[in-house]
Every structure is written in structure tokens, then in C-alpha cells.
Design an enzyme around this catalytic site. Structure first.
Site, PDB file in Angstrom:
ATOM      1  N   ARG A 155      11.535  -5.789   4.837  1.00 14.66           N
ATOM      2  CA  ARG A 155      11.285  -4.346   4.679  1.00 14.66           C
ATOM      3  C   ARG A 155      12.306  -3.522   5.468  1.00 14.66           C
ATOM      4  O   ARG A 155      12.620  -3.836   6.609  1.00 14.66           O
ATOM      5  CB  ARG A 155       9.865  -4.016   5.155  1.00 14.66           C
ATOM      6  CG  ARG A 155       9.594  -2.513   5.175  1.00 14.66           C
ATOM      7  CD  ARG A 155       8.127  -2.184   5.126  1.00 14.66           C
ATOM      8  NE  ARG A 155       7.394  -2.544   6.322  1.00 14.66           N
ATOM      9  CZ  ARG A 155       6.079  -2.382   6.460  1.00 14.66           C
ATOM     10  NH1 ARG A 155       5.353  -1.890   5.467  1.00 14.66           N
ATOM     11  NH2 ARG A 155       5.474  -2.740   7.562  1.00 14.66           N
TER      12      ARG A 155
ATOM     13  N   LYS B 186       0.828  -1.215   0.000  1.00 15.17           N
ATOM     14  CA  LYS B 186       0.000   0.000   0.000  1.00 15.17           C
ATOM     15  C   LYS B 186       0.860   1.262   0.000  1.00 15.17           C
ATOM     16  O   LYS B 186       0.652   2.164  -0.794  1.00 15.17           O
ATOM     17  CB  LYS B 186      -0.917   0.042   1.244  1.00 15.17           C
ATOM     18  CG  LYS B 186      -1.865  -1.119   1.375  1.00 15.17           C
ATOM     19  CD  LYS B 186      -2.717  -0.982   2.622  1.00 15.17           C
ATOM     20  CE  LYS B 186      -1.943  -1.025   3.935  1.00 15.17           C
ATOM     21  NZ  LYS B 186      -1.243  -2.316   4.176  1.00 15.17           N
TER      22      LYS B 186
ATOM     23  N   ARG C 126      11.647  -1.940  11.210  1.00 17.91           N
ATOM     24  CA  ARG C 126      10.612  -1.592  12.193  1.00 17.91           C
ATOM     25  C   ARG C 126      10.488  -2.679  13.246  1.00 17.91           C
ATOM     26  O   ARG C 126      10.542  -3.859  12.929  1.00 17.91           O
ATOM     27  CB  ARG C 126       9.272  -1.391  11.478  1.00 17.91           C
ATOM     28  CG  ARG C 126       9.147  -0.019  10.859  1.00 17.91           C
ATOM     29  CD  ARG C 126       7.946   0.114   9.956  1.00 17.91           C
ATOM     30  NE  ARG C 126       6.715  -0.467  10.484  1.00 17.91           N
ATOM     31  CZ  ARG C 126       5.551  -0.431   9.845  1.00 17.91           C
ATOM     32  NH1 ARG C 126       5.461   0.157   8.664  1.00 17.91           N
ATOM     33  NH2 ARG C 126       4.484  -0.987  10.366  1.00 17.91           N
TER      34      ARG C 126
ATOM     35  N   ARG D  72      -0.428  -9.064  13.317  1.00 20.12           N
ATOM     36  CA  ARG D  72      -0.989  -7.977  12.499  1.00 20.12           C
ATOM     37  C   ARG D  72      -1.853  -8.535  11.373  1.00 20.12           C
ATOM     38  O   ARG D  72      -2.857  -7.940  10.999  1.00 20.12           O
ATOM     39  CB  ARG D  72       0.140  -7.107  11.939  1.00 20.12           C
ATOM     40  CG  ARG D  72       0.730  -6.206  13.027  1.00 20.12           C
ATOM     41  CD  ARG D  72       2.100  -5.694  12.678  1.00 20.12           C
ATOM     42  NE  ARG D  72       2.136  -4.933  11.453  1.00 20.12           N
ATOM     43  CZ  ARG D  72       3.217  -4.813  10.685  1.00 20.12           C
ATOM     44  NH1 ARG D  72       4.326  -5.415  11.015  1.00 20.12           N
ATOM     45  NH2 ARG D  72       3.157  -4.083   9.611  1.00 20.12           N
TER      46      ARG D  72
ATOM     47  N   ARG E 289      -9.128   1.466   9.154  1.00 21.34           N
ATOM     48  CA  ARG E 289      -8.800   0.062   9.404  1.00 21.34           C
ATOM     49  C   ARG E 289      -9.920  -0.657  10.122  1.00 21.34           C
ATOM     50  O   ARG E 289      -9.802  -1.859  10.370  1.00 21.34           O
ATOM     51  CB  ARG E 289      -7.546   0.004  10.272  1.00 21.34           C
ATOM     52  CG  ARG E 289      -6.260  -0.399   9.560  1.00 21.34           C
ATOM     53  CD  ARG E 289      -5.172  -0.386  10.593  1.00 21.34           C
ATOM     54  NE  ARG E 289      -3.973  -1.088  10.284  1.00 21.34           N
ATOM     55  CZ  ARG E 289      -2.909  -0.572   9.675  1.00 21.34           C
ATOM     56  NH1 ARG E 289      -2.938   0.642   9.218  1.00 21.34           N
ATOM     57  NH2 ARG E 289      -1.825  -1.292   9.530  1.00 21.34           N
TER      58      ARG E 289
HETATM   59  P1  ADP Z   1       1.617  -1.582   7.581  1.00 22.43           P
HETATM   60  O1  ADP Z   1       2.031  -0.549   6.564  1.00 22.43           O
HETATM   61  O2  ADP Z   1       2.642  -2.635   7.725  1.00 22.43           O
HETATM   62  O3  ADP Z   1       0.252  -2.130   7.352  1.00 22.43           O
HETATM   63  P2  ADP Z   1       1.209   0.665   9.294  1.00 22.43           P
HETATM   64  O4  ADP Z   1       2.447   1.459   9.199  1.00 22.43           O
HETATM   65  O5  ADP Z   1       0.039   1.079   8.486  1.00 22.43           O
HETATM   66  O6  ADP Z   1       1.590  -0.847   8.993  1.00 22.43           O
HETATM   67  O7  ADP Z   1       0.723   0.576  10.808  1.00 22.43           O
HETATM   68  C1  ADP Z   1       1.599   0.243  11.852  1.00 22.43           C
HETATM   69  C2  ADP Z   1       0.807   0.171  13.144  1.00 22.43           C
HETATM   70  O8  ADP Z   1       0.255   1.453  13.462  1.00 22.43           O
HETATM   71  C3  ADP Z   1      -0.403  -0.773  13.134  1.00 22.43           C
HETATM   72  O9  ADP Z   1      -0.064  -2.113  13.383  1.00 22.43           O
HETATM   73  C4  ADP Z   1      -1.262  -0.160  14.240  1.00 22.43           C
HETATM   74  O10 ADP Z   1      -0.766  -0.487  15.526  1.00 22.43           O
HETATM   75  C5  ADP Z   1      -1.031   1.336  14.045  1.00 22.43           C
HETATM   76  N1  ADP Z   1      -2.039   1.906  13.121  1.00 22.43           N
HETATM   77  C6  ADP Z   1      -1.793   2.462  11.896  1.00 22.43           C
HETATM   78  N2  ADP Z   1      -2.934   2.877  11.340  1.00 22.43           N
HETATM   79  C7  ADP Z   1      -3.932   2.587  12.206  1.00 22.43           C
HETATM   80  C8  ADP Z   1      -5.350   2.760  12.188  1.00 22.43           C
HETATM   81  N3  ADP Z   1      -5.976   3.307  11.135  1.00 22.43           N
HETATM   82  N4  ADP Z   1      -6.050   2.336  13.284  1.00 22.43           N
HETATM   83  C9  ADP Z   1      -5.434   1.821  14.345  1.00 22.43           C
HETATM   84  N5  ADP Z   1      -4.115   1.597  14.416  1.00 22.43           N
HETATM   85  C10 ADP Z   1      -3.356   1.983  13.361  1.00 22.43           C
HETATM   86  P1  ADP Z   2       2.245  -1.886   3.211  1.00 21.50           P
HETATM   87  O1  ADP Z   2       2.257  -0.382   3.211  1.00 21.50           O
HETATM   88  O2  ADP Z   2       1.023  -2.452   2.544  1.00 21.50           O
HETATM   89  O3  ADP Z   2       2.464  -2.462   4.563  1.00 21.50           O
HETATM   90  P2  ADP Z   2       4.824  -1.647   1.839  1.00 21.50           P
HETATM   91  O4  ADP Z   2       4.523  -0.750   0.677  1.00 21.50           O
HETATM   92  O5  ADP Z   2       5.551  -1.071   2.984  1.00 21.50           O
HETATM   93  O6  ADP Z   2       3.450  -2.389   2.315  1.00 21.50           O
HETATM   94  O7  ADP Z   2       5.617  -2.912   1.257  1.00 21.50           O
HETATM   95  C1  ADP Z   2       6.059  -3.959   2.122  1.00 21.50           C
HETATM   96  C2  ADP Z   2       7.442  -4.441   1.669  1.00 21.50           C
HETATM   97  O8  ADP Z   2       7.318  -5.126   0.422  1.00 21.50           O
HETATM   98  C3  ADP Z   2       8.443  -3.320   1.428  1.00 21.50           C
HETATM   99  O9  ADP Z   2       9.713  -3.780   1.814  1.00 21.50           O
HETATM  100  C4  ADP Z   2       8.369  -3.073  -0.080  1.00 21.50           C
HETATM  101  O10 ADP Z   2       9.599  -2.592  -0.614  1.00 21.50           O
HETATM  102  C5  ADP Z   2       8.055  -4.463  -0.611  1.00 21.50           C
HETATM  103  N1  ADP Z   2       7.165  -4.447  -1.787  1.00 21.50           N
HETATM  104  C6  ADP Z   2       6.129  -3.609  -2.045  1.00 21.50           C
HETATM  105  N2  ADP Z   2       5.519  -3.944  -3.201  1.00 21.50           N
HETATM  106  C7  ADP Z   2       6.174  -5.033  -3.692  1.00 21.50           C
HETATM  107  C8  ADP Z   2       6.021  -5.843  -4.863  1.00 21.50           C
HETATM  108  N3  ADP Z   2       5.050  -5.621  -5.763  1.00 21.50           N
HETATM  109  N4  ADP Z   2       6.877  -6.872  -5.027  1.00 21.50           N
HETATM  110  C9  ADP Z   2       7.860  -7.128  -4.122  1.00 21.50           C
HETATM  111  N5  ADP Z   2       8.054  -6.403  -2.997  1.00 21.50           N
HETATM  112  C10 ADP Z   2       7.224  -5.358  -2.781  1.00 21.50           C
END
Ligand code: ADP
Ligand code: ADP
Length: 217
Positions: free
Chosen positions: A130, A15, A162, A173, A90
Site C-alpha cells: 500500500r 474498505k 505508512r 493489527r 472498531r
Molecule cells: P486500516 O485502514 O489499515 O484498517 P486505519 O487507517 O483505519 O487502518 O487505522 C489506522 C490506525 O488508527 C489503527 O491501527 C488504530 O491505531 C487507529 N484507529 C483508527 N480508527 C480507530 C478506531 N475506530 N478506534 C481506535 N483506533 C482507531
Molecule cells: P483498508 O481501508 O481496508 O485498510 P485499503 O482500501 O487501504 O484497505 O486497501 C489496502 C491496499 O490494498 C491498498 O494498497 C489498495 O490499493 C489495495 N486494494 C484494495 N482493494 C483491492 C482489491 N480488490 N484487489 C487488490 N488490491 C486491493
């Protein structure tokens, strides 16, 4: 063309990666609730202190504080023309709050929800490799490595892993996603704004599919 986007998909689906690309292409701000929380954590604000435990356990931060934080960000002037939300909403409660915020503050609504679909085993591989910088730029040790090992291509800051990207927290998660966030797929499908994107392709191919899908909306 659509201007108010919500990126949906499980943790690690891509995303943030796609939101950054789309945001540059369309000139609308990318707002990541996770990045906003991590900024608060780094600056040790009250919100950061409250959120820290939830984030490190892989649980959701309570709706009320999350909604307030995002509402404040959306109300800034750079969001006038549109926003690309990533990680928010979320929960169904947050989605309803967002509808209300957009209606009351901007007389508008969410008009496209790309949902990036990726299988669970791929998610674990993506999250465990990541690497992030403190300004929210994201790389992957194997799939999207930085030019210089451990250094962000964009701003030269150090990359880190992270704390919530450990295998144990990742599986929590993913469970939280299935339980609390997946219902949003139906929520937005019923509104006719959902577009499903196959996330199991290279980053560029996902972007192309995403652009093609939203160009039709
Ligand atoms: P990812 O990109 O791996 O999905 P995020 O960076 O979006 O993770 O979120 C990291 C953490 O921040 C989540 O696991 C949660 O604890 C918190 N968080 C982020 N967005 C929300 C939301 N909309 N509602 C509640 N908690 C959130
Ligand atoms: P999210 O925001 O949904 O948690 P991220 O954009 O942070 O996901 O991507 C998660 C990990 O996967 C990062 O290390 C990113 O560089 C990698 N990644 C994202 N898109 C792809 C893809 N299409 N193929 C392989 N790796 C990817």
C-alpha cells in the site's frame, strides 16, 4: 436507499478504496477515522500526540477520544444526508456510541454494513504494497499502481508507506481486529443490516458486488 453506512473488514481488506468509490457515486462524505487520526498526527495536535503511540504499535486508540473525534466530524453539516464510515466503529462500545449519536443528533440509525471478507495472507500482501498520499488517496504498487511512480494521481502529492504498514505491525493489527472488531459482525448481523462482500476480487468487481448488495437495502 440506505444512507448511513459502516464499512467493516480487516485492515487491508479494501474498505477505504471501496468507500471512496461509493462516496463519489452516492454523493455522501467518506469519513475515515484513520485519516482523521493521521491528519491530527501531521498537525501535531494534542489528539495526534496522544494517538501516535497506539497507531505505531498497531493498537486501538482509546474509545473515548476516538468517539469524540468522530462525533465532532459527523455533527458537521455535510453529514446531514448520510455518511460512509470507514474504520469506525472498531469495538462494540464504539458501535453502541455510534447508535446513540445517530439517534440523538439525527434521529436515524446505521442502515447498511458492508463487510469485506479477505483471507489473512492476502491482507499482508495488500498492506505491504500500500502507498498513501497525505490526503488519504490510496494505491498499491502491484494491484493499483499510480500513473507516475510515487506520485498521487488525484492531487500530485508524494506517496509514502505508512509506518504501521510494516509486516510486524500488520500482524498485530490483524490480531487486534479479530479480537476487538470482529464481534461487530454479529452485532450488525443481529440488527439485520450486515452484507458480506467477497473482497478477493479485483477492485471493480468488489465495487459491483457492493453496489448490487446495497441497492437491495
Ligand atoms: P486500516 O485502514 O489499515 O484498517 P486505519 O487507517 O483505519 O487502518 O487505522 C489506522 C490506525 O488508527 C489503527 O491501527 C488504530 O491505531 C487507529 N484507529 C483508527 N480508527 C480507530 C478506531 N475506530 N478506534 C481506535 N483506533 C482507531
Ligand atoms: P483498508 O481501508 O481496508 O485498510 P485499503 O482500501 O487501504 O484497505 O486497501 C489496502 C491496499 O490494498 C491498498 O494498497 C489498495 O490499493 C489495495 N486494494 C484494495 N482493494 C483491492 C482489491 N480488490 N484487489 C487488490 N488490491 C486491493
Amino acid at each position: 436507499m440506505a444512507q448511513h453506512f459502516v464499512m467493516l473488514g480487516p485492515p487491508g481488506a479494501g474498505k477505504g478504496t471501496q468507500a471512496k468509490i461509493l462516496s463519489e457515486k452516492m454523493g455522501i462524505p467518506h469519513i475515515s477515522s484513520g485519516d482523521l487520526f493521521r491528519e491530527n498526527l501531521r498537525e501535531k495536535t494534542d489528539l495526534g500526540k496522544l494517538a501516535e503511540g497506539y497507531i505505531n504499535r498497531g493498537e486501538l486508540v482509546p474509545d473515548d477520544v476516538t468517539i469524540r473525534m468522530v462525533q465532532e466530524r459527523i455533527s458537521r453539516s455535510d453529514c446531514q444526508a448520510g455518511v460512509l464510515l470507514d474504520g469506525f466503529p472498531r469495538t462494540v462500545y464504539q458501535a453502541e456510541a455510534l447508535d446513540e449519536i445517530l439517534r440523538d443528533q439525527k434521529n436515524t440509525q446505521v442502515d447498511a454494513v458492508p463487510c469485506i471478507i479477505v483471507a489473512d495472507d492476502v491482507l499482508v500482501e495488500r498492506l505491504s504494497g500500500r502507498r498513501s498520499c497525505q490526503n488519504g488517496h490510496v494505491f498499491h504498487v502491484k494491484f493499483n499502481p499510480p500513473k507516475v511512480d510515487g506520485i498521487c494521481d488525484v492531487d500530485g502529492t508524494e506517496l509514502y508507506q505508512r509506518e504501521d504498514d510494516t509486516v510486524e505491525t500488520v500482524s498485530r493489527r490483524i490480531r487486534v481486529y479479530l479480537d476487538q472488531t470482529q464481534p461487530l459482525i454479529d452485532y450488525y448481523r443481529q440488527k439485520g443490516v450486515l452484507v458480506e462482500i467477497d473482497g478477493a476480487q479485483a477492485i471493480d468487481a468488489v465495487s459491483e458486488a457492493l453496489f448490487a448488495a446495497i441497492a437491495k437495502m
